[in-house]
Scaffold this motif. Structure first.
Motif, PDB file in Angstrom:
ATOM      1  N   UNK A   1       0.829  -1.208   0.000  1.00  0.00           N
ATOM      2  CA  UNK A   1       0.000   0.000   0.000  1.00  0.00           C
ATOM      3  C   UNK A   1       0.867   1.264   0.000  1.00  0.00           C
ATOM      4  N   UNK A   2       0.201   2.385   0.095  1.00  0.00           N
ATOM      5  CA  UNK A   2       0.898   3.682  -0.021  1.00  0.00           C
ATOM      6  C   UNK A   2       1.854   3.921   1.142  1.00  0.00           C
ATOM      7  N   UNK A   3       1.643   3.229   2.256  1.00  0.00           N
ATOM      8  CA  UNK A   3       2.568   3.336   3.397  1.00  0.00           C
ATOM      9  C   UNK A   3       3.659   2.289   3.329  1.00  0.00           C
ATOM     10  N   UNK A   4       3.751   1.622   2.208  1.00  0.00           N
ATOM     11  CA  UNK A   4       4.782   0.618   1.924  1.00  0.00           C
ATOM     12  C   UNK A   4       4.594  -0.671   2.723  1.00  0.00           C
ATOM     13  N   UNK A   5       3.416  -0.857   3.310  1.00  0.00           N
ATOM     14  CA  UNK A   5       3.180  -2.091   4.032  1.00  0.00           C
ATOM     15  C   UNK A   5       2.964  -3.212   3.020  1.00  0.00           C
ATOM     16  N   UNK A   6       3.745  -4.287   3.151  1.00  0.00           N
ATOM     17  CA  UNK A   6       3.755  -5.376   2.180  1.00  0.00           C
ATOM     18  C   UNK A   6       3.019  -6.574   2.782  1.00  0.00           C
ATOM     19  N   UNK A   7       1.929  -6.999   2.121  1.00  0.00           N
ATOM     20  CA  UNK A   7       1.097  -8.052   2.692  1.00  0.00           C
ATOM     21  C   UNK A   7       0.839  -9.141   1.677  1.00  0.00           C
ATOM     22  N   UNK A   8       0.999 -10.380   2.119  1.00  0.00           N
ATOM     23  CA  UNK A   8       0.758 -11.493   1.212  1.00  0.00           C
ATOM     24  C   UNK A   8      -0.738 -11.623   0.934  1.00  0.00           C
ATOM     25  N   UNK A   9      -1.064 -11.967  -0.298  1.00  0.00           N
ATOM     26  CA  UNK A   9      -2.453 -12.196  -0.681  1.00  0.00           C
ATOM     27  C   UNK A   9      -2.683 -13.686  -0.932  1.00  0.00           C
ATOM     28  N   UNK A  10      -1.868 -14.253  -1.815  1.00  0.00           N
ATOM     29  CA  UNK A  10      -2.044 -15.645  -2.220  1.00  0.00           C
ATOM     30  C   UNK A  10      -0.687 -16.308  -2.385  1.00  0.00           C
ATOM     31  N   UNK A  11      -0.710 -17.641  -2.269  1.00  0.00           N
ATOM     32  CA  UNK A  11       0.463 -18.431  -2.575  1.00  0.00           C
ATOM     33  C   UNK A  11       0.019 -19.704  -3.275  1.00  0.00           C
ATOM     34  N   UNK A  12       0.753 -20.065  -4.324  1.00  0.00           N
ATOM     35  CA  UNK A  12       0.486 -21.305  -5.053  1.00  0.00           C
ATOM     36  C   UNK A  12       1.749 -22.162  -5.042  1.00  0.00           C
ATOM     37  N   UNK A  13       1.554 -23.450  -4.884  1.00  0.00           N
ATOM     38  CA  UNK A  13       2.661 -24.398  -5.014  1.00  0.00           C
ATOM     39  C   UNK A  13       2.290 -25.405  -6.081  1.00  0.00           C
ATOM     40  N   UNK A  14       3.062 -25.436  -7.153  1.00  0.00           N
ATOM     41  CA  UNK A  14       2.759 -26.357  -8.263  1.00  0.00           C
ATOM     42  C   UNK A  14       1.296 -26.277  -8.694  1.00  0.00           C
ATOM     43  N   UNK A  15       0.832 -25.083  -8.924  1.00  0.00           N
ATOM     44  CA  UNK A  15      -0.518 -24.765  -9.403  1.00  0.00           C
ATOM     45  C   UNK A  15      -1.608 -24.967  -8.358  1.00  0.00           C
ATOM     46  N   UNK A  16      -1.224 -25.345  -7.142  1.00  0.00           N
ATOM     47  CA  UNK A  16      -2.233 -25.572  -6.115  1.00  0.00           C
ATOM     48  C   UNK A  16      -2.226 -24.424  -5.107  1.00  0.00           C
ATOM     49  N   UNK A  17      -3.403 -23.902  -4.778  1.00  0.00           N
ATOM     50  CA  UNK A  17      -3.516 -22.803  -3.829  1.00  0.00           C
ATOM     51  C   UNK A  17      -3.113 -23.263  -2.432  1.00  0.00           C
ATOM     52  N   UNK A  18      -2.136 -22.552  -1.836  1.00  0.00           N
ATOM     53  CA  UNK A  18      -1.636 -22.913  -0.526  1.00  0.00           C
ATOM     54  C   UNK A  18      -2.074 -21.892   0.515  1.00  0.00           C
ATOM     55  N   UNK A  19      -1.910 -20.629   0.166  1.00  0.00           N
ATOM     56  CA  UNK A  19      -2.247 -19.556   1.095  1.00  0.00           C
ATOM     57  C   UNK A  19      -3.279 -18.660   0.429  1.00  0.00           C
ATOM     58  N   UNK A  20      -4.335 -18.381   1.163  1.00  0.00           N
ATOM     59  CA  UNK A  20      -5.355 -17.458   0.687  1.00  0.00           C
ATOM     60  C   UNK A  20      -5.704 -16.570   1.879  1.00  0.00           C
ATOM     61  N   UNK A  21      -5.064 -15.410   1.927  1.00  0.00           N
ATOM     62  CA  UNK A  21      -5.283 -14.508   3.042  1.00  0.00           C
ATOM     63  C   UNK A  21      -6.671 -13.876   2.935  1.00  0.00           C
ATOM     64  N   UNK A  22      -7.013 -13.105   3.916  1.00  0.00           N
ATOM     65  CA  UNK A  22      -8.328 -12.467   3.923  1.00  0.00           C
ATOM     66  C   UNK A  22      -8.354 -11.388   2.855  1.00  0.00           C
ATOM     67  N   UNK A  23      -8.687 -11.829   1.662  1.00  0.00           N
ATOM     68  CA  UNK A  23      -8.707 -10.939   0.511  1.00  0.00           C
ATOM     69  C   UNK A  23     -10.124 -10.973  -0.060  1.00  0.00           C
TER      70      UNK A  23
END
Lengths: 109, 111
Positions: free
Chosen positions: B38-60
């Motif tokens: 964001x504009x305050x430079x806060x870096x937040x994970x949204x999603x992660x995939x491993x070998x095409x499979x969804x691993x992480x799905x944050x509150x998005x």
């Protein structure tokens, strides 16, 4: 959940040594990473500590104490090009990185 | 020989539109990510995939939908864009390990 605290800004002069601290609270923790980001650029990896102690890579060193939930990045022989934002990040399950808010380092001549 | 590439670099669009950001990595990594800064430079994970499979799905919001056609690509589609979606979106990849390699970022501006 996880949260990390680091100072918002640090200023130092060329040639000096600066330490950026990071404390973390986490429910699952594998290690602490450090990333550098120049304005308008992408984060780039600097170091990773999984075990307690000091890791040295050239002018940069990183330290971790798991018992204190604390780590730091040490930058030596500061150069103007080191002016950037520095992020600590806790490594959790699934290589999920949770980043701190970042520390802006200003190096003055 | 770019390691992680994203297109477009800049995206300016109106509220309510749908847009996509593409990401490709040629490093042979198994895991890919999307981050929002964001504009305050806060870096937040949204999603992660491993070998095409969804691993992480944050509150998005479910207006954001990642798609991984193969392990070298992870695209992000955003429906019904809102002003608050304005940010820099970074794609990243990593091998089995701790170092993540970030793409150059896509600066999204919603008007």
């Amino acid at each position: 959940g996880q949260s990390l605290e680091q100072p918002s800004e640090v200023t130092a002069v060329e040639g000096a040594i600066v330490q950026i601290n990071c404390t973390y609270q986490t429910s699952g923790f594998y290690g602490l990473s450090w990333y550098q980001q120049h304005d308008g650029g992408a984060p780039t990896f600097l170091s990773y500590n999984a075990l307690d102690g000091l890791e040295e890579t050239g002018r940069f060193s990183s330290f971790l104490s798991r018992s204190d939930s604390y780590g730091y990045l040490l930058l030596q022989e500061l150069q103007m090009k080191d002016s950037a934002s520095y992020f600590c990040a806790a490594d959790g399950y699934g290589n999920k990185l949770v980043f701190g808010a970042g520390t802006i380092l200003r190096v003055k001549s | 020989d770019t390691a992680v590439s994203q297109t477009p670099k800049y995206l300016v669009t109106q509220m309510g539109n749908d847009k996509s950001i593409k990401c490709e990595q040629n490093l042979g990594h198994d895991t890919m990510y999307w981050y929002k800064q964001d504009s305050k430079k806060f870096l937040k994970i949204m999603f992660s995939y491993n070998n095409k499979e969804l691993i992480i799905n944050e509150t998005v919001p479910n207006r954001f939908s990642p798609k991984s056609p193969d392990k070298a690509h992870l695209n992000l589609h955003i429906n019904s864009l809102e002003l608050g979606d304005s940010a820099v979106y970074f794609c990243a990849s990593s091998p089995q390990g701790n170092e993540q390699f970030f793409g150059p970022g896509t600066r999204l501006t919603v008007l």
